[in-house]
Design an enzyme around this catalytic site. Structure first.
Site, PDB file in Angstrom:
ATOM      1  N   PRO A 140       0.843  -1.201   0.000  1.00 38.67           N
ATOM      2  CG  PRO A 140       0.018  -1.004   2.177  1.00 38.67           C
ATOM      3  CD  PRO A 140       0.766  -1.938   1.280  1.00 38.67           C
ATOM      4  CG  ASP A 153       5.153  -1.411   2.185  1.00 36.39           C
ATOM      5  OD1 ASP A 153       3.988  -1.275   2.599  1.00 36.39           O
ATOM      6  OD2 ASP A 153       5.671  -2.517   1.920  1.00 36.39           O
ATOM      7  CG  HIS A 154       0.763   3.795   5.024  1.00 32.98           C
ATOM      8  ND1 HIS A 154       1.163   3.918   6.339  1.00 32.98           N
ATOM      9  CD2 HIS A 154       0.001   4.886   4.770  1.00 32.98           C
ATOM     10  CE1 HIS A 154       0.656   5.019   6.854  1.00 32.98           C
ATOM     11  NE2 HIS A 154      -0.051   5.632   5.915  1.00 32.98           N
ATOM     12  NE  ARG A 155       3.213  -4.279   2.770  1.00 36.51           N
ATOM     13  CZ  ARG A 155       3.702  -5.265   2.020  1.00 36.51           C
ATOM     14  NH1 ARG A 155       3.095  -6.451   1.993  1.00 36.51           N
ATOM     15  NH2 ARG A 155       4.781  -5.067   1.279  1.00 36.51           N
ATOM     16  CB  ILE A 163       7.168   3.564   6.307  1.00 36.12           C
ATOM     17  CG1 ILE A 163       8.440   2.732   6.111  1.00 36.12           C
ATOM     18  CG2 ILE A 163       7.526   5.033   6.504  1.00 36.12           C
ATOM     19  CD1 ILE A 163       9.244   3.117   4.885  1.00 36.12           C
TER      20      ILE A 163
END
Length: 439
Positions: free
Chosen positions: A232, A408-410, A412
């Protein structure tokens, strides 16, 4: 009689499953020596010269330039003397996709070429006897000279050296359409460049061009789709004053240790990213879905996106955090030159941990890039422009740029991404002794 051994396309890099034959360097029946390059193969990562595993004769070629060959599929057949026992092991290793360096030592006897030449001459049937000429009626002489007959259209592949073939491919020129000026009808580099400069014919109504999806373009498409639908993505932006960075560049250019290296804004952007990674190590991490772990990398393998005639490639500098500023400048320059020449080695294309893309060289302010597979962040560096800016309480013309960070929002969060980007901006706004001392 020498033994014929089929050589299969080996694995030319990590995870590569196919390659496109770019150019043959040896004609059928031509003699080759051990480790002599005999074919150029274009993979999704680079153009690779494949060395011969034998000393002998190239008997057959199983693909033409432009054909795609799967790893483990027949590429060429060699006729070799005295390798009956070793050939079986070599052919088996080749069919399993082993790399070509494992083939050292499969040479042939020195007198084999002479014996093969005698066998070929003996086996060649004599040419048929010419038919007797047929008498034709005598025609009175014609005073008007006949019009010259048009030269026959060339058939088969055009004659050109491998570098010229590569240039034509990079420029999208079909060698069969180029008028040769070299000896014996050979297409030269000047011929290709002239064809590239010639105005293109106007397309007819409803005309179109179809370009095969292969090589770098195919690999890039697959990687970007996989990344976009796996990680994401989130992006943050920062507009900042980099007048200090531009001043620092001029100072570095005057130092004698930078005499032989090119100093550009990308150098200090790369240095700023490395320093920010030291402060925020979670940026330099990887989401391992299969293991259910976040893997924090100790080495920063810094990727530098490079636009090449073959497409976008992102080779990386291994353990860049240990390099001095001079060495970092040399590594960036070498990486980009090699990429544009299509000679990037597969190992330089894998293992990246964080990357930089410079859209500013195209006059673009910023963008929202897709993460390279396996990486968790990529920094966008936009164009540097003189703009009005509030500096020390007054409006002044300063050097301004826009930075972007896609991540990567998973693993960070927005806070971490924002802090990382702000630190990069702070470093560039005022490099000072902290940045310039690392030379």
């Amino acid at each position: 009689m020498g033994q014929k051994i089929t050589f299969n396309l080996p694995d030319l890099g990590e995870g590569l499953t196919e390659g496109e034959v770019a150019a043959w360097l040896v004609e059928p029946g031509g003699e080759v020596k051990l480790n002599q390059p005999f074919v150029e193969v274009e993979t999704a990562k680079a153009v690779v010269e494949v060395p011969s595993p034998y000393t002998g004769t190239l008997s057959d070629r199983h693909a033409s330039p432009g054909d795609t060959v799967d790893v483990g599929s027949p590429l060429a057949t060699f006729e070799v003397e005295g390798v009956e026992e070793r050939a079986e092991a070599t052919t088996k290793a080749s069919s399993e996709g082993k790399r070509t360096p494992n083939l050292v030592g499969y040479g042939a006897k020195e007198d084999a070429p002479k014996r093969r030449k005698r066998r070929r001459e003996a086996a060649t049937p004599p040419p048929p006897a010419p038919e007797p000429p047929v008498a034709e009626p005598v025609t009175p002489p014609v005073m008007t000279p006949p019009e010259p007959e048009p030269e026959p259209a060339p058939s088969g592949p055009a004659l050109a050296k491998p570098p010229v073939r590569k240039l034509a491919k990079d420029l999208g020129i079909d060698l069969r359409t180029v008028a040769p000026t070299g000896p014996h009808g050979t297409v030269t580099r000047s011929d290709v460049e002239a064809a590239a400069r010639a105005p293109a014919a106007a397309p007819g109504a409803g005309g179109e061009e179809r370009i095969p999806i292969k090589g770098v373009r195919k690999a890039t498409a697959q990687n970007m789709v996989a990344s976009a639908f796996t990680a994401p993505h989130a992006t943050v932006f920062l507009t900042c004053d980099v007048t200090g960075m531009m001043d620092a560049i001029e100072e570095l250019k005057g130092r004698k240790e930078f005499t032989d290296v090119k100093v550009t804004p990308m150098l200090l952007v790369a240095k700023a990213v490395l320093m920010a990674c030291r402060r925020h190590p979670m940026i330099n991490a990887h989401w391992d879905e299969s293991a259910g772990e976040i893997v924090v990398k100790h080495d920063v393998n810094l990727g530098i996106a490079a636009a090449t005639p073959r497409g976008l490639v992102v080779p990386n500098i291994k353990a860049a955090q240990h390099l001095s500023l001079v060495d970092l400048a040399g590594s960036i320059g070498s990486l980009v030159r090699t990429a544009r020449d299509g000679k990037t080695q597969p190992g330089d294309m894998s293992g990246g941990t964080i990357s930089i893309t410079n859209v500013g060289v195209f006059g673009v302010d910023t963008g929202t890039p897709i993460l390279p597979p396996g990486e968790s962040a990529i920094l966008v560096f936009g164009a540097v422009r003189p703009q009005p800016w509030v500096h020390e309480g007054e409006i002044a013309v300063r050097q301004i740029t826009t930075l972007g960070l896609a991540f990567d929002h998973r693993l960070i969060d927005g806070e971490l991404g924002a802090k990382f980007l702000a630190d990069v901006g702070d470093f560039l706004a005022d490099p000072g002794e902290t940045l310039l001392a690392w030379t």
